[in-house]
Design an enzyme around this catalytic site. Structure first.
Site, PDB file in Angstrom:
ATOM      1  N   ASP A 279      30.779   7.964  22.927  1.00 37.62           N
ATOM      2  CA  ASP A 279      30.106   8.760  23.955  1.00 37.62           C
ATOM      3  C   ASP A 279      30.209   8.085  25.325  1.00 37.62           C
ATOM      4  O   ASP A 279      30.102   8.740  26.356  1.00 37.62           O
ATOM      5  CB  ASP A 279      28.640   8.933  23.552  1.00 37.62           C
ATOM      6  CG  ASP A 279      27.908   9.880  24.471  1.00 37.62           C
ATOM      7  OD1 ASP A 279      28.430  10.980  24.707  1.00 37.62           O
ATOM      8  OD2 ASP A 279      26.824   9.524  24.962  1.00 37.62           O
ATOM      9  N   GLY A 414      25.117  13.658  36.858  1.00 38.00           N
ATOM     10  CA  GLY A 414      26.267  13.748  37.755  1.00 38.00           C
ATOM     11  C   GLY A 414      27.378  14.576  37.133  1.00 38.00           C
ATOM     12  O   GLY A 414      27.976  15.422  37.789  1.00 38.00           O
ATOM     13  N   LEU A 415      27.605  14.388  35.844  1.00 38.16           N
ATOM     14  CA  LEU A 415      28.651  15.146  35.158  1.00 38.16           C
ATOM     15  C   LEU A 415      28.323  16.640  35.190  1.00 38.16           C
ATOM     16  O   LEU A 415      29.173  17.480  35.466  1.00 38.16           O
ATOM     17  CB  LEU A 415      28.777  14.648  33.717  1.00 38.16           C
ATOM     18  CG  LEU A 415      29.874  15.307  32.895  1.00 38.16           C
ATOM     19  CD1 LEU A 415      31.243  14.987  33.469  1.00 38.16           C
ATOM     20  CD2 LEU A 415      29.779  14.864  31.451  1.00 38.16           C
TER      21      LEU A 415
END
Lengths: 515, 413
Positions: A279, A414-415
């Site tokens: 991840d 942010g992603l």
């Protein structure tokens, strides 16, 4: 003159207050104009302390300047000693009192008070908060230990250490101390004195009895630890245990100083596995800019690169006292360190480096908001949200867990924001309905408009119509309570069979329901 | 004066300096920038007060005096010019710049009024530069607003018309300002302006036909400045609560020769609403004892409102400064309650701890320490940051005092 939007450090007398407030049985008489008592709020509000700081201010005013401000100081000192009966009195001046040159040290000495007095010379126009804390702590240690005999250390039995540097208003000092305690417990090393945190003047006089000193925060404790080394031959630690690697180094250093086996303290952190799990692959090479006090910046640079797999895009500190150490780290990464206390220079450097994550102080949160970059706080200055209720150390293995969560957290958001940029016309995740509670690119006005647009349509047909004037008035109510005001007003109108909502209806309902 | 004793026992004071006014003034005056000329302490104060808000672009800053500035005055002026140039370059939208004096700038006698003139000339057509003092040695908390507004008044254009006009002085929440403007229109007072004005702070005309009403009790210097422009003050209680607001509008109307029944008709609905909204809080507040530490000069009007309209019992009312002329109507209504002007902090704390009032109104430096001793507190700064004036806010104002009591009742841990 220096144009300052934000200042990374307060004036040096704030550093002295941080030491005095951390300690017990100490009182500080500060020659200062009316208004400088704002500093109490730092401790009662930001750190949420339940007592007033042990500080008496002379609070002189303009009309006192023509008269005898020295007399004002003497009265304040006399009354403070009478009322608080401290075991140690600190006396000093704030920036304005420095200009009128009343010499608090000399005045206090002339009073013949029945208490040891340590005068503080803190040049407010050239030095700052951390220097003030270091100088104050050093003066106290020197003042109370100067005549102590050099203890005969037998070299036998359980070794003891002093833990130096934790103060009031320190970033996570409370919880860091718990981690250090548990490391020393595991190693079987005794704790002689923790200072200035909750130390009394009597505790300070026992400092020379320890076998060595743990310098937890060099910004505050190194001056005093250097002196203790010179006077009493006490060695001191150099590793600061922030991050998994640095914590291991620290444990080995402390174990070597005490002549014990480090293994029992080398316990577990979740960070290495979390960082290795797939991840986290997307974190690789993320460009990170690091700014703060030197200790936290040096630690963060190592953790970011060796433990998170980030790339260091920039590094800097406002701690001029430790600039050399930060420059050395920058060099390892092929960077030039930014040594600055000018918030605008930091902003410029961040803009130029265009990182994906900023690890900084409260001030870098402002910059990151402006530039729309993810940000996490690693160092003082911080605001109230960074004095959390939960256990939240930066140091030790639990500290590493905390670092993991808090640095990755804004990036996940942010992603999401990147996805928003890619598909900005999505009906649900459109530009203004961004999910980020961190509000990186949100303006309240956007949210306000959105709140109007997103108001649910009337549920049934007998809901009253809003007069434009009333509707406009409604929009003046802050967006986070506007929905409730609208619902209340409509319910109020329905109950009374009112078909058109006027300004008066709005306020009738407000008066009816209260806030 | 009506049975009110003013007690004085000077000593240590726990109050803000006038620089704190910047925290709300910079939100109110939208085209202005506040540049403090002071020390790192000044910069630290403002960011500690405002820093929890995260700004993309704050409209205040500090020019921090350094050691080399203390060496010579000529240098300090050149330095200030350089700092202002850099600032105006960075913020082209700024039309009005306040140079705000501090304790250090005043002790070293840096002449900021001359600097303001010089810089106004230099940046003519680009930005106006004004000056006032927010120093702790000269001003206490809200007096910073007074000093700021007093610096605006001489710059306002002369009102050459014959028609009488009304100025309402004192920064008010926008929603309150709009409510007041509507009521003045209904009463029939046509030309009403607010100082400070939201957008164009320097465009409100003033002259001998101007009457002014103070919306805030701390505007001693502003009132004096308006009077020196020929404007005449309308004496009134302050518009806090139903009673205070009604009296305030009546006083304004009387000055414009408007009959009281016109006013009564205009304010009938909102006044009834205020009374109704207050009723729910009166039940919670009546009979409770009330204690004020000195903070903002709002203490006397608030004590008047809380005792007369909410049934509270003021045990001690302290204020940093008491202007008996501006507060005459308030003191009359407050009646036989002793008012302490700038009392010594330690001795007042001793009295409060002995009296154990039901609600103590105090600053944030005292609030948590008093809570830890089991006293219920209302932190006073919120009263400056909240819409509390006028009829529609009367219930909200009472609620601010009912809330800490409500909370103390709820908490079971």
């Amino acid at each position: 003159m220096e144009l300052t939007l934000w200042t990374y450090e307060g004036p040096p007398h704030i550093g002295a207050m941080r030491v005095a407030t951390a300690m017990r049985n100490v009182h500080y008489v500060l020659h200062a104009p009316q208004g400088d008592t704002y500093a109490d709020l730092l401790f009662t509000m930001i750190e949420r302390r339940d007592k007033r700081p042990p500080v008496t201010y002379t609070t002189f005013q303009a009309r006192d300047l023509g008269a005898d401000t020295a007399e004002l100081f003497k009265n304040a000192a006399r009354e403070a000693v009478e009322r608080y009966d401290p075991a140690l009195l600190l006396v000093g001046a704030s920036c304005t009192a420095e200009l009128i040159q009343d010499d608090p040290g000399g005045l206090a000495a002339a009073l013949g008070l029945d208490v040891p007095v340590v005068p503080l010379e803190l040049p407010a126009y050239s030095k700052k908060e951390n220097w003030g804390a270091a100088e104050t702590f050093y003066r106290i240690v020197r003042g109370l230990c100067a005549n102590a005999p050099r203890p005969e250390l037998s070299g036998e039995g359980r070794k003891t250490a002093n833990i130096l540097g934790a103060t009031a208003l320190g970033f996570r000092h409370r919880d860091d101390l718990k981690e250090i305690h548990s490391i020393l417990d595991a190693l079987g090393i005794g704790i002689n004195v923790v200072a200035p945190w909750e130390a009394s003047p009597a505790d300070i006089t026992r400092l020379p009895e320890a076998d060595f000193n743990i310098v937890l925060y060099p910004e505050v404790a190194r001056t005093a630890a250097d002196w203790l080394k010179r006077e009493f031959g006490q060695p001191m630690t150099s590793a600061v245990p922030i991050g998994v690697g640095a914590t291991r180094d620290f444990i080995e250093e402390v174990a070597a100083l005490a002549g014990v086996d480090p293994t029992p303290a080398l316990s577990h952190s979740n960070l290495p596995w979390y960082s290795r799990s797939v991840d986290s692959t997307y974190l690789t090479g993320k460009r990170v800019f690091v700014f703060g006090d030197a200790t936290h910046v040096i630690a963060a640079a190592r953790v970011a690169t060796e433990e998170f797999g980030f790339t260091l895009a920039g590094i800097g500190t406002y701690s001029r006292e430790l600039a050399r150490e930060v420059r050395a780290v920058a060099k390892q990464h092929g960077l030039e360190a930014l040594i600055a206390d000018d918030h605008l220079a930091v902003e410029e450097a961040i803009r130029a480096a265009s990182p994906e994550l900023v690890l900084g102080t409260q001030m870098e949160r402002h910059i990151a908001k402006r530039l729309g970059i993810a940000c996490a706080v690693i160092s003082a200055p911080v605001h109230v949200q960074d004095f959390p209720a939960r256990h939240s150390p930066q140091m030790g293995f639990e500290g590493a867990n905390v670092l993991w969560d808090s640095w990755v957290h804004p990036l996940v958001m942010g992603l999401e924001e990147h996805l928003l940029t890619m598909f900005r016309d999505d009906v649900e995740f459109h530009d203004r309905a961004g999910p980020s509670h961190l509000g990186a690119e949100h303006k309240a006005s956007d949210l306000a408009q959105e709140a109007i647009a997103d108001e649910p349509e009337p549920q049934n047909d007998n809901v009253a119509l809003w007069e434009p004037e009333a509707e406009k008035e409604l929009s003046k109510i802050p967006f986070f309570v506007r929905g409730k005001a609208r619902r209340n007003t409509e319910a109020f109108a329905n109950e009374r069979g009112v078909s058109r909502i006027t300004l008066d209806t709005l306020y009738e309902a407000k008066a009816h329901y209260g806030r | 004066m009506s049975g009110t004793d003013v007690l004085r026992d000077p000593g240590q004071r726990a109050v803000f300096c006038g620089l704190t006014g910047i925290v709300w003034l910079h939100r109110k005056i939208e085209d202005a920038f506040f540049l403090v000329v002071g020390s790192r302490t000044c910069a630290h104060l403002i960011q500690s007060a405002a820093g929890v808000m995260i700004f993309a672009e704050p409209r205040f800053a500090t020019a921090i005096i350094e050691e080399r500035d203390l060496a010579g005055m000529a240098d300090a002026n050149e330095e200030l010019d350089r700092v202002v140039d850099r600032l105006l370059e960075r913020r082209p939208e700024i039309k009005l710049l306040f140079l705000v004096g501090s304790c250090p700038s005043e002790v070293i006698k840096l002449d900021l009024s001359r600097a303001a003139l010089r810089l106004s000339t230099k940046h003519q057509g680009r930005a106006r530069v004004l000056n006032y003092s927010g120093s702790g040695i000269e001003t206490t908390f809200t007096q910073g607003e007074d000093a700021c507004l007093a610096s605006i008044v001489p710059e306002l254009p002369a009102d050459k018309s014959d028609a009488p006009s009304l100025i309402v002085a004192g920064a008010l929440a926008d929603v309150v300002e709009d409510q007041f403007a509507r009521l003045f229109a209904q009463i029939g007072i046509e030309k009403v302006a607010f100082v400070p004005a939201r957008a164009a702070a320097l465009e409100t005309p003033v002259g001998p036909n101007t009457r002014f009403l103070l919306a805030q009790p701390f505007l001693t210097e502003t009132a004096r400045a308006l009077e020196s422009r020929g404007a005449a003050q309308i004496a009134a209680p302050f518009p806090l609560g139903a009673e205070g607001t009604a009296a305030w509008f009546h006083a304004a109307a009387a000055a414009f020769c408007i009959k009281p029944d016109v006013v009564d008709a205009a304010i009938e609905l909102p006044r009834a609403r205020a009374v109704k909204a207050l009723a729910r809080y009166r039940a919670e507040l009546a009979g409770k004892s009330l204690w004020f530490f000195a903070d903002s000069q709002l203490e006397v009007p608030l004590a008047r409102f809380l005792s007369r309209e909410c049934g509270m019992r003021p045990a001690e009312v302290a204020t940093p400064y008491l202007n008996q002329r501006l507060l005459a109507a308030e003191l009359e209504l407050l009646g036989d309650v002793p008012v302490h002007e700038a009392p010594d902090l330690e001795r007042q704390l001793d009295r409060a701890k002995a009296a154990r009032p039901d609600i103590t109104v105090c600053g944030l430096g005292l609030a948590n320490p008093l809570e830890a001793l089991g006293l219920t507190t209302k932190w006073s700064i919120e009263l400056v940051f909240s819409p509390i004036h006028g009829f529609e806010q009367a219930g909200d104002l009472a609620e601010l005092f009912a809330r800490p009591l409500d909370r103390a009742m709820r908490l079971a841990v």
